[in-house]
Scaffold this motif. Structure first.
Motif, PDB file in Angstrom:
ATOM      1  N   GLY A  38      70.131  57.584-114.912  1.00 40.04           N
ATOM      2  CA  GLY A  38      68.853  57.169-115.869  1.00 40.04           C
ATOM      3  C   GLY A  38      67.803  56.556-114.779  1.00 40.04           C
ATOM      4  N   GLU A  39      66.656  56.329-115.258  1.00 37.13           N
ATOM      5  CA  GLU A  39      65.597  55.548-114.811  1.00 37.13           C
ATOM      6  C   GLU A  39      65.506  54.273-114.600  1.00 37.13           C
ATOM      7  OE1 GLU A  39      62.937  57.623-112.777  1.00 37.13           O
ATOM      8  OE2 GLU A  39      64.424  59.306-113.146  1.00 37.13           O
ATOM      9  N   ALA A  40      65.212  53.483-113.642  1.00 41.42           N
ATOM     10  CA  ALA A  40      65.239  52.164-113.490  1.00 41.42           C
ATOM     11  C   ALA A  40      64.458  51.603-112.457  1.00 41.42           C
ATOM     12  CB  ALA A  40      66.460  51.271-113.452  1.00 41.42           C
ATOM     13  N   ILE A  41      63.872  50.391-112.284  1.00 43.03           N
ATOM     14  CA  ILE A  41      63.062  50.089-111.354  1.00 43.03           C
ATOM     15  C   ILE A  41      63.504  50.373-109.807  1.00 43.03           C
ATOM     16  CG2 ILE A  41      62.347  47.956-110.155  1.00 43.03           C
ATOM     17  CD1 ILE A  41      61.874  46.616-112.939  1.00 43.03           C
ATOM     18  N   ALA A  42      62.792  50.889-108.931  1.00 45.11           N
ATOM     19  CA  ALA A  42      63.202  51.333-107.549  1.00 45.11           C
ATOM     20  C   ALA A  42      63.682  50.276-106.866  1.00 45.11           C
ATOM     21  CB  ALA A  42      61.689  52.107-107.086  1.00 45.11           C
ATOM     22  N   ALA A  43      63.004  49.202-106.836  1.00 48.76           N
ATOM     23  CA  ALA A  43      63.454  47.897-106.112  1.00 48.76           C
ATOM     24  C   ALA A  43      63.983  46.689-106.863  1.00 48.76           C
ATOM     25  CB  ALA A  43      62.642  47.503-104.926  1.00 48.76           C
ATOM     26  N   PRO A  44      65.234  46.853-107.535  1.00 48.72           N
ATOM     27  CA  PRO A  44      65.065  45.758-108.469  1.00 48.72           C
ATOM     28  C   PRO A  44      65.458  44.353-107.861  1.00 48.72           C
ATOM     29  CG  PRO A  44      67.267  46.954-108.233  1.00 48.72           C
ATOM     30  CD  PRO A  44      65.984  47.754-107.317  1.00 48.72           C
ATOM     31  N   ASP A  45      64.949  43.046-108.501  1.00 49.56           N
ATOM     32  CA  ASP A  45      65.248  41.809-107.920  1.00 49.56           C
ATOM     33  C   ASP A  45      66.097  40.992-108.825  1.00 49.56           C
ATOM     34  OD1 ASP A  45      63.086  42.064-106.042  1.00 49.56           O
ATOM     35  OD2 ASP A  45      61.776  41.640-107.586  1.00 49.56           O
ATOM     36  N   ALA A  46      66.682  41.496-109.853  1.00 51.17           N
ATOM     37  CA  ALA A  46      67.693  40.835-110.638  1.00 51.17           C
ATOM     38  C   ALA A  46      68.653  41.872-111.489  1.00 51.17           C
ATOM     39  CB  ALA A  46      66.980  40.195-111.564  1.00 51.17           C
ATOM     40  N   LEU A  47      69.805  41.415-111.777  1.00 54.14           N
ATOM     41  CA  LEU A  47      70.703  42.281-112.433  1.00 54.14           C
ATOM     42  C   LEU A  47      70.152  43.039-113.857  1.00 54.14           C
ATOM     43  CD1 LEU A  47      73.565  43.378-112.481  1.00 54.14           C
ATOM     44  CD2 LEU A  47      74.374  41.241-113.779  1.00 54.14           C
ATOM     45  N   ASP A  48      69.253  42.262-114.508  1.00 50.48           N
ATOM     46  CA  ASP A  48      68.780  42.866-115.769  1.00 50.48           C
ATOM     47  C   ASP A  48      67.833  44.018-115.459  1.00 50.48           C
ATOM     48  OD1 ASP A  48      66.602  41.292-114.934  1.00 50.48           O
ATOM     49  OD2 ASP A  48      65.988  40.258-116.765  1.00 50.48           O
ATOM     50  N   GLU A  49      67.348  44.409-114.220  1.00 48.60           N
ATOM     51  CA  GLU A  49      66.560  45.438-113.895  1.00 48.60           C
ATOM     52  C   GLU A  49      67.482  46.666-113.494  1.00 48.60           C
ATOM     53  OE1 GLU A  49      62.900  42.784-112.410  1.00 48.60           O
ATOM     54  OE2 GLU A  49      64.143  43.406-110.794  1.00 48.60           O
ATOM     55  N   CYS A  50      68.838  46.381-113.324  1.00 48.68           N
ATOM     56  CA  CYS A  50      69.702  47.421-112.961  1.00 48.68           C
ATOM     57  C   CYS A  50      70.539  48.011-114.098  1.00 48.68           C
ATOM     58  CB  CYS A  50      70.623  46.901-111.786  1.00 48.68           C
ATOM     59  SG  CYS A  50      69.819  45.935-110.595  1.00 48.68           S
ATOM     60  N   PHE A  51      71.346  48.957-113.845  1.00 48.84           N
ATOM     61  CA  PHE A  51      72.280  49.516-114.604  1.00 48.84           C
ATOM     62  C   PHE A  51      73.678  48.484-114.325  1.00 48.84           C
ATOM     63  CE2 PHE A  51      69.962  53.591-114.409  1.00 48.84           C
ATOM     64  CZ  PHE A  51      69.634  53.572-115.545  1.00 48.84           C
ATOM     65  N   ASP A  52      73.845  47.779-115.058  1.00 45.74           N
ATOM     66  CA  ASP A  52      75.094  46.908-115.111  1.00 45.74           C
ATOM     67  C   ASP A  52      76.432  47.662-115.349  1.00 45.74           C
ATOM     68  OD1 ASP A  52      76.713  44.796-114.985  1.00 45.74           O
ATOM     69  OD2 ASP A  52      75.794  43.581-116.185  1.00 45.74           O
ATOM     70  N   TYR A  53      77.258  47.821-114.407  1.00 49.93           N
ATOM     71  CA  TYR A  53      78.611  48.426-114.770  1.00 49.93           C
ATOM     72  C   TYR A  53      79.578  47.595-115.102  1.00 49.93           C
ATOM     73  CZ  TYR A  53      78.927  47.411-109.901  1.00 49.93           C
ATOM     74  OH  TYR A  53      78.854  46.688-108.540  1.00 49.93           O
ATOM     75  N   GLU A  54      79.437  46.648-114.989  1.00 45.86           N
ATOM     76  CA  GLU A  54      80.438  45.581-115.326  1.00 45.86           C
ATOM     77  C   GLU A  54      80.857  45.427-116.728  1.00 45.86           C
ATOM     78  OE1 GLU A  54      82.859  42.102-116.569  1.00 45.86           O
ATOM     79  OE2 GLU A  54      80.690  42.351-117.045  1.00 45.86           O
TER      80      GLU A  54
END
Length: 150
Positions: A38-54
Motif C-alpha cells: 500500500g501507500e504510506a509516507i515515503a520517509a517516515p519519522d514515526a511508527l504510526d506513519e508506517c505499516f506496523d507488522y507487529e
C-alpha cells in the motif's frame, strides 16, 4: 510524498485447527507467508506513519490460533486477507499463502495461496452483505399491511 511499501512475512510458524480429517481437529503446525502492499509516507519519522507488522504477527501467532476449527485452508487464507484489509485502510493489495507441514512426506509443505486487491475484497464484502440481507428477508418476511387489517 508517499511511496509504495510492502510488508513481507515468509514462513511464519503458527498452529491452527484446520482440515477435513479427524486428526486435524486439533491445531497443527502451519506456515504463513504473505505480502501486503500500500501507500504510506515515503520517509517516515514515526511508527504510526508506517505499516506496523507487529499487530499482524501477534494476531497470526496468538489470537488466530485460538479460533475454532474450520475444514478448509481456503477459509483460513480468507481470514488473513480480511485481517489485512480491515487492519489498515492504506493496504491496497495482498497475497497470502498458508501451508500445512504434515501433508506429504515428499514435500516440505503443501498449501493454498490467494491474491486480492482492496476493490475485490470490498466487492465480496458487499455481495456477502446483500446475500445475508436476502436470506434474512426470505426467512423472516415482514408482514404486509393488508394482513394487519381486520
Amino acid at each position: 510524498m508517499n511511496a509504495t511499501w510492502t510488508v513481507r512475512i515468509d514462513r511464519l510458524a503458527t498452529h491452527l485447527p484446520v482440515g477435513i480429517y479427524d486428526h486435524e481437529q486439533d491445531a497443527q503446525p502451519v506456515w504463513v507467508s504473505l505480502t501486503a502492499t500500500g501507500e504510506a509516507i515515503a520517509a517516515p519519522d514515526a511508527l504510526d506513519e508506517c505499516f506496523d507488522y507487529e499487530p499482524l504477527c501477534r494476531w497470526l501467532t496468538q489470537e488466530w490460533p485460538a479460533s475454532s476449527h474450520t475444514p478448509l485452508l481456503e477459509t483460513r487464507v480468507n481470514q488473513v486477507i480480511e485481517f489485512l484489509f480491515t487492519s489498515d485502510p492504506r493496504v491496497q493489495q495482498v497475497w497470502v499463502g498458508l501451508y500445512k507441514q504434515r501433508v506429504s512426506q515428499q514435500a516440505l509443505a503443501v498449501g493454498m495461496e490467494r491474491a486480492a486487491t482492496r476493490a475485490e475484497f470490498e466487492a465480496l464484502r458487499c455481495l456477502a452483505a446483500e446475500r445475508a440481507a436476502l436470506v434474512q428477508a426470505l426467512t423472516h418476511p415482514v408482514e404486509s399491511h393488508a394482513s394487519l387489517t381486520p
